[in-house]
Write a protein that holds these residues in place. Sequence first.
Motif, PDB file in Angstrom:
ATOM      1  N   ILE A 114       0.836  -1.203   0.000  1.00  0.00           N
ATOM      2  CA  ILE A 114       0.000   0.000   0.000  1.00  0.00           C
ATOM      3  C   ILE A 114       0.870   1.251   0.000  1.00  0.00           C
ATOM      4  O   ILE A 114       0.616   2.206  -0.745  1.00  0.00           O
ATOM      5  CB  ILE A 114      -0.943  -0.008   1.214  1.00  0.00           C
ATOM      6  CG1 ILE A 114      -1.973  -1.131   1.064  1.00  0.00           C
ATOM      7  CG2 ILE A 114      -1.654   1.334   1.372  1.00  0.00           C
ATOM      8  CD1 ILE A 114      -2.754  -1.416   2.333  1.00  0.00           C
ATOM      9  N   VAL A 115       1.912   1.240   0.816  1.00  0.00           N
ATOM     10  CA  VAL A 115       2.817   2.395   0.878  1.00  0.00           C
ATOM     11  C   VAL A 115       3.581   2.541  -0.439  1.00  0.00           C
ATOM     12  O   VAL A 115       3.734   3.659  -0.955  1.00  0.00           O
ATOM     13  CB  VAL A 115       3.783   2.252   2.062  1.00  0.00           C
ATOM     14  CG1 VAL A 115       4.922   3.274   1.964  1.00  0.00           C
ATOM     15  CG2 VAL A 115       3.034   2.430   3.378  1.00  0.00           C
ATOM     16  N   ASP A 116       4.044   1.430  -1.004  1.00  0.00           N
ATOM     17  CA  ASP A 116       4.744   1.485  -2.297  1.00  0.00           C
ATOM     18  C   ASP A 116       3.856   2.125  -3.361  1.00  0.00           C
ATOM     19  O   ASP A 116       4.308   2.961  -4.154  1.00  0.00           O
ATOM     20  CB  ASP A 116       5.145   0.083  -2.752  1.00  0.00           C
ATOM     21  CG  ASP A 116       6.271  -0.509  -1.935  1.00  0.00           C
ATOM     22  OD1 ASP A 116       6.957   0.256  -1.220  1.00  0.00           O
ATOM     23  OD2 ASP A 116       6.468  -1.733  -1.999  1.00  0.00           O
ATOM     24  N   GLY A 139       6.956   8.734  -6.883  1.00  0.00           N
ATOM     25  CA  GLY A 139       7.834   7.582  -7.010  1.00  0.00           C
ATOM     26  C   GLY A 139       9.308   7.921  -7.072  1.00  0.00           C
ATOM     27  O   GLY A 139       9.834   8.693  -6.253  1.00  0.00           O
ATOM     28  N   PRO A 140      10.008   7.362  -8.065  1.00  0.00           N
ATOM     29  CA  PRO A 140      11.471   7.511  -8.132  1.00  0.00           C
ATOM     30  C   PRO A 140      11.940   8.940  -8.357  1.00  0.00           C
ATOM     31  O   PRO A 140      13.120   9.235  -8.151  1.00  0.00           O
ATOM     32  CB  PRO A 140      11.856   6.611  -9.325  1.00  0.00           C
ATOM     33  CG  PRO A 140      10.607   6.510 -10.154  1.00  0.00           C
ATOM     34  CD  PRO A 140       9.480   6.525  -9.163  1.00  0.00           C
ATOM     35  N   LEU A 179      17.696  18.597  -1.429  1.00  0.00           N
ATOM     36  CA  LEU A 179      18.399  18.061  -2.592  1.00  0.00           C
ATOM     37  C   LEU A 179      18.716  16.609  -2.298  1.00  0.00           C
ATOM     38  O   LEU A 179      19.305  16.302  -1.265  1.00  0.00           O
ATOM     39  CB  LEU A 179      19.680  18.857  -2.840  1.00  0.00           C
ATOM     40  CG  LEU A 179      20.490  18.532  -4.094  1.00  0.00           C
ATOM     41  CD1 LEU A 179      19.672  18.804  -5.345  1.00  0.00           C
ATOM     42  CD2 LEU A 179      21.774  19.364  -4.117  1.00  0.00           C
ATOM     43  N   GLN A 180      18.293  15.717  -3.183  1.00  0.00           N
ATOM     44  CA  GLN A 180      18.445  14.296  -2.905  1.00  0.00           C
ATOM     45  C   GLN A 180      18.901  13.541  -4.136  1.00  0.00           C
ATOM     46  O   GLN A 180      18.480  13.806  -5.254  1.00  0.00           O
ATOM     47  CB  GLN A 180      17.112  13.698  -2.420  1.00  0.00           C
ATOM     48  CG  GLN A 180      17.159  12.208  -2.145  1.00  0.00           C
ATOM     49  CD  GLN A 180      16.574  11.849  -0.795  1.00  0.00           C
ATOM     50  OE1 GLN A 180      16.085  12.705  -0.073  1.00  0.00           O
ATOM     51  NE2 GLN A 180      16.622  10.579  -0.453  1.00  0.00           N
ATOM     52  N   GLU A 181      19.794  12.598  -3.907  1.00  0.00           N
ATOM     53  CA  GLU A 181      20.180  11.644  -4.944  1.00  0.00           C
ATOM     54  C   GLU A 181      20.359  10.297  -4.265  1.00  0.00           C
ATOM     55  O   GLU A 181      21.354  10.046  -3.591  1.00  0.00           O
ATOM     56  CB  GLU A 181      21.460  12.067  -5.657  1.00  0.00           C
ATOM     57  CG  GLU A 181      21.791  11.138  -6.823  1.00  0.00           C
ATOM     58  CD  GLU A 181      23.028  11.581  -7.573  1.00  0.00           C
ATOM     59  OE1 GLU A 181      22.978  11.643  -8.807  1.00  0.00           O
ATOM     60  OE2 GLU A 181      24.037  11.861  -6.916  1.00  0.00           O
ATOM     61  N   GLY A 182      19.359   9.431  -4.420  1.00  0.00           N
ATOM     62  CA  GLY A 182      19.400   8.148  -3.740  1.00  0.00           C
ATOM     63  C   GLY A 182      19.397   8.339  -2.239  1.00  0.00           C
ATOM     64  O   GLY A 182      18.538   9.018  -1.687  1.00  0.00           O
ATOM     65  N   GLY A 183      20.388   7.787  -1.569  1.00  0.00           N
ATOM     66  CA  GLY A 183      20.447   7.891  -0.113  1.00  0.00           C
ATOM     67  C   GLY A 183      21.143   9.138   0.401  1.00  0.00           C
ATOM     68  O   GLY A 183      21.122   9.407   1.599  1.00  0.00           O
ATOM     69  N   ARG A 233       7.157  15.998   2.024  1.00  0.00           N
ATOM     70  CA  ARG A 233       7.437  15.002   0.985  1.00  0.00           C
ATOM     71  C   ARG A 233       6.692  13.683   1.180  1.00  0.00           C
ATOM     72  O   ARG A 233       6.908  12.734   0.425  1.00  0.00           O
ATOM     73  CB  ARG A 233       8.947  14.740   0.923  1.00  0.00           C
ATOM     74  CG  ARG A 233       9.742  15.980   0.566  1.00  0.00           C
ATOM     75  CD  ARG A 233      11.193  15.664   0.283  1.00  0.00           C
ATOM     76  NE  ARG A 233      11.885  15.119   1.443  1.00  0.00           N
ATOM     77  CZ  ARG A 233      13.117  14.619   1.414  1.00  0.00           C
ATOM     78  NH1 ARG A 233      13.786  14.599   0.275  1.00  0.00           N
ATOM     79  NH2 ARG A 233      13.682  14.161   2.506  1.00  0.00           N
ATOM     80  N   LEU A 234       5.827  13.627   2.183  1.00  0.00           N
ATOM     81  CA  LEU A 234       5.064  12.396   2.384  1.00  0.00           C
ATOM     82  C   LEU A 234       4.256  12.047   1.139  1.00  0.00           C
ATOM     83  O   LEU A 234       3.802  12.935   0.412  1.00  0.00           O
ATOM     84  CB  LEU A 234       4.108  12.555   3.571  1.00  0.00           C
ATOM     85  CG  LEU A 234       4.721  12.428   4.955  1.00  0.00           C
ATOM     86  CD1 LEU A 234       3.704  12.814   6.032  1.00  0.00           C
ATOM     87  CD2 LEU A 234       5.226  11.008   5.203  1.00  0.00           C
ATOM     88  N   PRO A 235       4.082  10.727   0.885  1.00  0.00           N
ATOM     89  CA  PRO A 235       4.465   9.544   1.676  1.00  0.00           C
ATOM     90  C   PRO A 235       5.898   9.047   1.450  1.00  0.00           C
ATOM     91  O   PRO A 235       6.277   8.019   1.981  1.00  0.00           O
ATOM     92  CB  PRO A 235       3.463   8.496   1.213  1.00  0.00           C
ATOM     93  CG  PRO A 235       3.215   8.846  -0.214  1.00  0.00           C
ATOM     94  CD  PRO A 235       3.240  10.361  -0.268  1.00  0.00           C
ATOM     95  N   TYR A 236       6.657   9.787   0.618  1.00  0.00           N
ATOM     96  CA  TYR A 236       8.056   9.415   0.473  1.00  0.00           C
ATOM     97  C   TYR A 236       8.714   9.452   1.854  1.00  0.00           C
ATOM     98  O   TYR A 236       8.490  10.368   2.635  1.00  0.00           O
ATOM     99  CB  TYR A 236       8.773  10.380  -0.470  1.00  0.00           C
ATOM    100  CG  TYR A 236      10.235  10.075  -0.633  1.00  0.00           C
ATOM    101  CD1 TYR A 236      10.655   9.034  -1.452  1.00  0.00           C
ATOM    102  CD2 TYR A 236      11.197  10.800   0.053  1.00  0.00           C
ATOM    103  CE1 TYR A 236      11.996   8.737  -1.596  1.00  0.00           C
ATOM    104  CE2 TYR A 236      12.538  10.516  -0.081  1.00  0.00           C
ATOM    105  CZ  TYR A 236      12.937   9.483  -0.906  1.00  0.00           C
ATOM    106  OH  TYR A 236      14.270   9.186  -1.031  1.00  0.00           O
ATOM    107  N   GLY A 237       9.521   8.472   2.154  1.00  0.00           N
ATOM    108  CA  GLY A 237      10.151   8.378   3.463  1.00  0.00           C
ATOM    109  C   GLY A 237       9.575   7.259   4.309  1.00  0.00           C
ATOM    110  O   GLY A 237      10.190   6.836   5.291  1.00  0.00           O
TER     111      GLY A 237
END
Length: 254
Positions: free
Chosen positions: A30-32, A40-41, A60-64, A121-125
């Motif tokens: 469900i979260v995915d 998404g990505p 600013l984000q790039e992957g982790g 930024r939810l639900p990202y995280g």
Amino acid sequence: MLWSCNSGPTKEQQEPDPKAVKPRLTAGQIVDRAIEYHGGPLFEKAEIEFKFRDYQYRSLQEGGAFTLDRISYNDAIGKITDRVTNAGYTQVLNDEFEMNIVDSMKVKFTNSVNSVHYFARLPYGLNAPAVEKKLIGTDSIKGRAYHEVEVRFKQEGGGVDFQDVFMYWFDTETGAMDYLAYSYETDGGGIRFRAAYNPREINGLRFQDYVNYKPQGLDVALKDLDYLYEQGSLIEVSKIELENVKVKIVDDAL
């Protein structure tokens, strides 16, 4: 004899067509689905800017790898940037001088900066390693069906407020995160319920504002707040509004 010959259901009646039965989703699925619906990505390679109340925010984000900024201006000393990265917290004056901040204030500023970026930024995280997700059930709000997912945090990696508990309502049809609630223990504790409004898509990412409510007492389960919301029993506390949101998608952000 006629009764005994015709009373039992046929095999077709006993076994429903599997195509007609919707599979039960897990909390993780469900979260995915919700993260995908909200961008998404693209979150993994996005530079995001917005204004919230008296501050300018930038992530600013790039992957982790990430940089989370909160920017303010002081007439006497100039531009102040509170910055949280994978390496920790720093405060920078006029983009040049790193300030000497005591550890207790570093914790306070880190939590404050993290909190605003987290909600924006939810639900990202919600797929972070410290997150523990549990599907509570399905309920309806204003005539729409929602998956109710509870989120708790492991102590390791869960931050100072790892004991906070969250509840999210995800639209069963679209995957949108339209409501959320949480209980917290800092400053004497409290409970909040947020209803999303003004959803908009900016360069592939979905952002939304919230009306922030609280119940009349603290003896309320998070999963019951949707019912109190529909009954009009919650008290409006504030509005969470992101202004001048800008998104730039960069392949090599950091």
